[in-house]
Design an enzyme around this catalytic site. Structure first.
Site, short mmCIF file in Angstrom:
data_model
loop_
_atom_site.label_atom_id
_atom_site.label_comp_id
_atom_site.label_asym_id
_atom_site.label_seq_id
_atom_site.Cartn_x
_atom_site.Cartn_y
_atom_site.Cartn_z
CD GLU A 1 -2.72 -4.28 1.83
OE1 GLU A 1 -2.83 -3.26 0.99
OE2 GLU A 1 -3.29 -4.78 2.35
CG ASP B 1 -2.80 -9.28 5.02
OD1 ASP B 1 -3.04 -8.77 4.05
OD2 ASP B 1 -2.17 -7.83 5.77
#
Length: 156
Positions: free
Chosen positions: A101, A36
């Protein structure tokens, strides 16, 4: 799922668990990474879309390439190279690749707890591949994160 302040539940993206090799003579190394990126509103100053490789003045820009898609891909390329050269793997590989994350790894702790007696039971070492660059030309080798570790690395 993730519950928003308004009570709405959002499904979490899956965490990818992968493994290659089960040789009991080899140590098992688990590599962590994420795919991400930071939120990408153009009005916040971002110039490119987060998942689109973009050429600007002869330079390629791919947000998330160093944080953290590049390091994730480097380990996969290392495995691919060993296989292409028909070399024995020096370790058993396990991979944990997540997509939350940047939002605090929501859901990861629960997964780790659920899998500690299964997927993670034979892990000897963990490598966190979430790195940074000190400048445009100088990458960093992170050797400790939320704990201590000591080792020597020689690059030729």
């Amino acid at each position: 799922s993730l519950q928003l302040p308004d009570g709405q539940d959002l499904p979490l993206p899956p965490v990818i668990l992968g493994e290659l090799g089960k040789d009991p003579q080899n140590p098992t190394v688990c590599f962590y990474g994420h795919v991400d990126v930071q939120p990408a509103k153009k009005e916040d100053g971002w110039k490119t879309d987060p998942y689109t490789l973009t050429e600007i003045n002869g330079n390629l820009y791919g947000r998330g390439a160093t944080d953290n898609k590049g390091p994730v891909l480097a380990w996969i390329n290392a495995v691919e190279t060993f296989r292409a050269l028909k070399l024995a793997m020096p370790v058993n590989f396990k991979f944990v690749i997540e997509g939350m994350e940047e939002a605090g790894s929501v859901g990861l702790e629960k997964l780790l707890e659920e899998q500690k007696q299964c997927f993670f039971s034979d892990v000897d070492y963990i490598v966190i591949s979430d790195n940074l660059w000190l400048s445009n030309k100088k990458p960093a080798l992170t050797y400790g994160s939320r704990g201590n570790i000591c080792f020597f690395v020689e690059v030729k």
